[in-house]
Scaffold this active site. Structure first.
Site, PDB file in Angstrom:
ATOM      1  N   ASN A 159       0.798  -1.228   0.000  1.00 33.87           N
ATOM      2  CA  ASN A 159       0.000   0.000   0.000  1.00 33.87           C
ATOM      3  C   ASN A 159       0.831   1.279   0.000  1.00 33.87           C
ATOM      4  O   ASN A 159       0.414   2.278  -0.563  1.00 33.87           O
ATOM      5  CB  ASN A 159      -1.028  -0.010   1.139  1.00 33.87           C
ATOM      6  N   GLU A 257       3.678  -4.726  12.275  1.00 32.16           N
ATOM      7  CA  GLU A 257       2.733  -3.627  12.056  1.00 32.16           C
ATOM      8  C   GLU A 257       1.619  -4.194  11.196  1.00 32.16           C
ATOM      9  O   GLU A 257       1.820  -4.492  10.013  1.00 32.16           O
ATOM     10  CB  GLU A 257       3.448  -2.454  11.394  1.00 32.16           C
ATOM     11  N   CYS A 291      -3.169   1.669   6.279  1.00 30.95           N
ATOM     12  CA  CYS A 291      -3.573   0.951   7.493  1.00 30.95           C
ATOM     13  C   CYS A 291      -4.231   1.894   8.497  1.00 30.95           C
ATOM     14  O   CYS A 291      -4.994   1.461   9.354  1.00 30.95           O
ATOM     15  CB  CYS A 291      -2.363   0.285   8.121  1.00 30.95           C
ATOM     16  N   GLU A 470       7.789   0.924  16.419  1.00 29.79           N
ATOM     17  CA  GLU A 470       8.929   1.413  15.656  1.00 29.79           C
ATOM     18  C   GLU A 470       8.846   2.932  15.637  1.00 29.79           C
ATOM     19  O   GLU A 470       7.913   3.520  16.168  1.00 29.79           O
ATOM     20  CB  GLU A 470       8.949   0.777  14.264  1.00 29.79           C
TER      21      GLU A 470
HETATM   22  P1  NAD Z   1      -0.176  -9.243   3.283  1.00 34.97           P
HETATM   23  O1  NAD Z   1      -0.097  -9.713   4.693  1.00 34.97           O
HETATM   24  O2  NAD Z   1      -1.001  -9.998   2.325  1.00 34.97           O
HETATM   25  O3  NAD Z   1       1.273  -9.186   2.640  1.00 34.97           O
HETATM   26  C1  NAD Z   1       2.327  -8.451   3.255  1.00 34.97           C
HETATM   27  C2  NAD Z   1       3.643  -9.090   2.893  1.00 34.97           C
HETATM   28  O4  NAD Z   1       3.693 -10.387   3.481  1.00 34.97           O
HETATM   29  C3  NAD Z   1       3.852  -9.294   1.384  1.00 34.97           C
HETATM   30  O5  NAD Z   1       5.195  -9.030   1.076  1.00 34.97           O
HETATM   31  C4  NAD Z   1       3.534 -10.759   1.211  1.00 34.97           C
HETATM   32  O6  NAD Z   1       4.170 -11.337   0.106  1.00 34.97           O
HETATM   33  C5  NAD Z   1       4.091 -11.321   2.502  1.00 34.97           C
HETATM   34  N1  NAD Z   1       3.576 -12.642   2.884  1.00 34.97           N
HETATM   35  C6  NAD Z   1       2.390 -13.208   2.581  1.00 34.97           C
HETATM   36  N2  NAD Z   1       2.315 -14.450   3.124  1.00 34.97           N
HETATM   37  C7  NAD Z   1       3.482 -14.656   3.783  1.00 34.97           C
HETATM   38  C8  NAD Z   1       4.013 -15.736   4.551  1.00 34.97           C
HETATM   39  N3  NAD Z   1       3.327 -16.860   4.732  1.00 34.97           N
HETATM   40  N4  NAD Z   1       5.233 -15.595   5.085  1.00 34.97           N
HETATM   41  C9  NAD Z   1       5.946 -14.463   4.915  1.00 34.97           C
HETATM   42  N5  NAD Z   1       5.498 -13.411   4.194  1.00 34.97           N
HETATM   43  C10 NAD Z   1       4.282 -13.498   3.633  1.00 34.97           C
HETATM   44  O7  NAD Z   1      -0.619  -7.723   3.372  1.00 34.97           O
HETATM   45  P2  NAD Z   1      -0.912  -6.742   2.160  1.00 34.97           P
HETATM   46  O8  NAD Z   1      -2.222  -7.135   1.561  1.00 34.97           O
HETATM   47  O9  NAD Z   1       0.298  -6.641   1.304  1.00 34.97           O
HETATM   48  O10 NAD Z   1      -1.047  -5.338   2.919  1.00 34.97           O
HETATM   49  C11 NAD Z   1      -2.243  -4.861   3.438  1.00 34.97           C
HETATM   50  C12 NAD Z   1      -2.289  -5.102   4.935  1.00 34.97           C
HETATM   51  O11 NAD Z   1      -1.178  -4.497   5.550  1.00 34.97           O
HETATM   52  C13 NAD Z   1      -3.515  -4.476   5.570  1.00 34.97           C
HETATM   53  O12 NAD Z   1      -4.026  -5.365   6.532  1.00 34.97           O
HETATM   54  C14 NAD Z   1      -2.948  -3.244   6.259  1.00 34.97           C
HETATM   55  O13 NAD Z   1      -3.695  -2.769   7.349  1.00 34.97           O
HETATM   56  C15 NAD Z   1      -1.619  -3.741   6.679  1.00 34.97           C
HETATM   57  N6  NAD Z   1      -0.708  -2.621   6.911  1.00 34.97           N
HETATM   58  C16 NAD Z   1      -0.379  -2.299   8.202  1.00 34.97           C
HETATM   59  C17 NAD Z   1       0.445  -1.199   8.455  1.00 34.97           C
HETATM   60  C18 NAD Z   1       0.832  -0.803   9.849  1.00 34.97           C
HETATM   61  O14 NAD Z   1       1.735   0.001   9.988  1.00 34.97           O
HETATM   62  N7  NAD Z   1       0.196  -1.325  10.887  1.00 34.97           N
HETATM   63  C19 NAD Z   1       0.921  -0.448   7.385  1.00 34.97           C
HETATM   64  C20 NAD Z   1       0.550  -0.798   6.099  1.00 34.97           C
HETATM   65  C21 NAD Z   1      -0.261  -1.895   5.865  1.00 34.97           C
END
Ligand code: NAD
Length: 490
Positions: A159, A257, A291, A470
């Site tokens: 995102n 996060e 997020c 962080e």
């Molecule tokens: P996601 O969890 O689908 O993917 C995030 C990352 O994890 C990607 O690089 C993905 O390839 C990797 N991943 C997926 N499965 C994995 C596994 N089994 N092992 C290791 N890595 C794996 O999330 P997304 O759809 O890319 O992002 C959106 C989400 O991120 C939303 O829930 C959003 O709220 C959250 N987010 C949180 C913050 C925060 O600071 N709290 C910031 C931005 C986004």
């Protein structure tokens, strides 16, 4: 799948070299659904090589760099990103479809700023010193030195690709770690440019490695690898839960996060103009894909009608279109899969009897964008607090409006969620701001603003929204561990 030649190939970057893979998958432009590149998927052997080269760099040149040498290099990385800014902007827009204004003002400049900020903070990051005197008359000098964790796996989402990647890569490098970056499969392009920058400014081989691929295919091998010393992750809460299980055997340090289901509270004493503009921004920025975005709005009964009418007007005035078109605020969602997810929540809201104040569908362009991932900004009302629409993270440009009467009531209703990331409070009553803010179960409360960040301030969530903090000294505290050295004084 083998790689056809007419599209660019995005490669993994291991030990200072870009390396081809046996398997590639498609990178799709969310504006029109067209393929724009082939992305390599790392295999286990490549992940092993990346980790080995990182271990080697820790023993070799990187491990011998002084803090100032490391921090000077981080400044050069920031400078080089700024020099190549247009390439970073174009790559981020091609992957995400987000508006030029947002990429120009947030994603790329803040991505570069992370390197400067953490370099400057790391220069003055010191340990502790105590002169110890025991009851039996012994004396000692106790001090601590900050040691890097070693090889850190950085796993980032789509995102805010460059911004959220560098938010972790920068402090990890500033503290002397080596990094294995795994960006989201949806947004690998700026990570590849970042790898080029690392080479251009002379970051030693092995210090920064880039592993591309789909998380579900390669994530477990990376996170559970015995030579990965820590995992720092931003992404969905369910993925965080999965990674937590994968790292459990190694008892590795983790920083998570995760997702959010954030509220805005608009009190009757709010400055209405500011509150309407603020809630519109916190709901629709980046097509709701931050997020920290607001998905639930609680507005006081006395001002509800006028607030809703004005918020509707703001939503209707949003220009949806090509990311680089003048005044466009909303591009598409990131992918077809994500569009389907957000639309399934729009449908659920309809099925559950929500009132649609504005939006609820997909805009029609009668051109190539109809094959893209666009969606209408949407405002709904009329659902109960415990409805799935009000409990689960949607991650799209939608908010649900509820009406409240009492301060205590709204605090309880805002806290009624398994998430705990952020909340925005709109009030002109300073006592109320101080009284209510600490009662919200989140990591971050904004008063009369939203998304105003200081990189030194703690950032993170409670409940399903994350573990650890962080930002500033909290990042330095995670990426380096204090070792206590005790010297007996005779
Ligand atoms: P996601 O969890 O689908 O993917 C995030 C990352 O994890 C990607 O690089 C993905 O390839 C990797 N991943 C997926 N499965 C994995 C596994 N089994 N092992 C290791 N890595 C794996 O999330 P997304 O759809 O890319 O992002 C959106 C989400 O991120 C939303 O829930 C959003 O709220 C959250 N987010 C949180 C913050 C925060 O600071 N709290 C910031 C931005 C986004």
């Amino acid at each position: 799948m083998s790689a056809p030649s007419q599209h660019p190939l995005l490669h993994c970057f291991i030990d200072g070299q870009f390396v081809p893979s046996d398997c590639y998958f498609d990178n799709i432009n969310p504006v029109n659904g067209q393929k724009i590149a082939n992305i390599a998927e790392a295999d286990n052997r490549q992940i092993d090589l990346a980790i080995q080269s990182a271990k080697q760099a820790l023993k070799g040149p990187w491990g011998k760099f002084t803090v100032n040498q490391r921090c000077d290099l981080l400044h050069k990385i920031a400078d080089r990103i700024a020099e190549r800014q247009q390439e970073f902007i174009d790559a981020e827009i091609a992957d995400t479809g987000k508006s030029l204004h947002q990429v120009q003002t947030i994603d790329i400049p803040r991505g570069a700023a992370n390197f400067r900020a953490f370099a400057d903070m790391a220069r003055t990051h010191t340990g502790e010193t105590f002169i110890t005197e025991t009851p039996t008359g012994e004396k000692a000098l106790n001090y601590s030195v900050n040691k890097p964790l070693g090889v850190v796996a950085v796993i980032s989402p789509w995102n805010l690709p460059l911004l959220l990647t560098t938010w972790k890569v920068a402090p990890a490098l500033a503290c002397g770690n080596c990094v294995i970056l795994k960006p989201s499969e949806e947004t690998s392009s700026t990570a590849v440019l970042l790898a080029e920058v690392m080479n251009e400014v002379g970051v030693p081989n092995g210090v920064f490695n880039l592993i591309l691929g789909r998380g579900k295919h390669i994530g477990d091998y990376l996170t559970s690898h015995q030579n990965v010393d820590a995992v720092t992750f931003t992404g969905a809460s369910a993925t965080g839960q999965h990674i937590m299980r994968a790292v459990a055997d190694g008892v590795k340090p983790i920083s998570f996060e995760l997702g959010g289901k954030n509220s805005a509270i608009v009190f009757a004493d709010a400055d209405l103009k500011k509150a309407v503009a603020g809630v519109a921004r916190s709901t629709f920025t980046n097509c709701g894909q931050v997020c920290l975005c607001t998905e639930k709005v609680f507005v006081h009964r006395d001002i509800a009608d006028v607030f809703i009418a004005q918020l509707r007007q703001q939503a209707q005035a949003i220009k949806i279109g090509y990311p680089k078109e003048k005044d466009v605020l909303l591009g598409p969602l990131v992918s077809k899969q994500h569009q389907e997810k957000v639309l399934s929540f729009y449908q659920l809201a309809k099925d559950e009897g929500a009132t649609f104040i504005v939006g609820g569908g997909v805009p029609k362009f009668d051109d190539e964008r109809d094959q893209g991932c666009y969606i209408e900004p949407t405002i709904i009302s009329g659902l109960a607090d415990d409805n799935r629409v009000n409990q689960e993270e949607i991650f799209g440009p939608i908010c649900h409006i509820s009406i409240f009467d009492e301060e205590d009531e709204v605090i309880e209703r805002v806290n009624n969620t398994p998430y705990g990331l952020a909340c925005a409070i709109w009030t002109e009553n300073v006592s109320r701001a101080h009284r209510v803010s600490p009662q919200i179960d989140v990591g971050l409360v904004w008063v009369n603003t939203w998304f105003l960040r200081d990189l030194r301030a703690p950032f993170g969530g409670v409940k399903l929204s994350g573990i650890g903090r962080e930002g500033g000294k909290h990042s330095l505290g995670f990426y380096a561990e204090p070792v206590n050295i005790c010297i007996k004084i005779d």
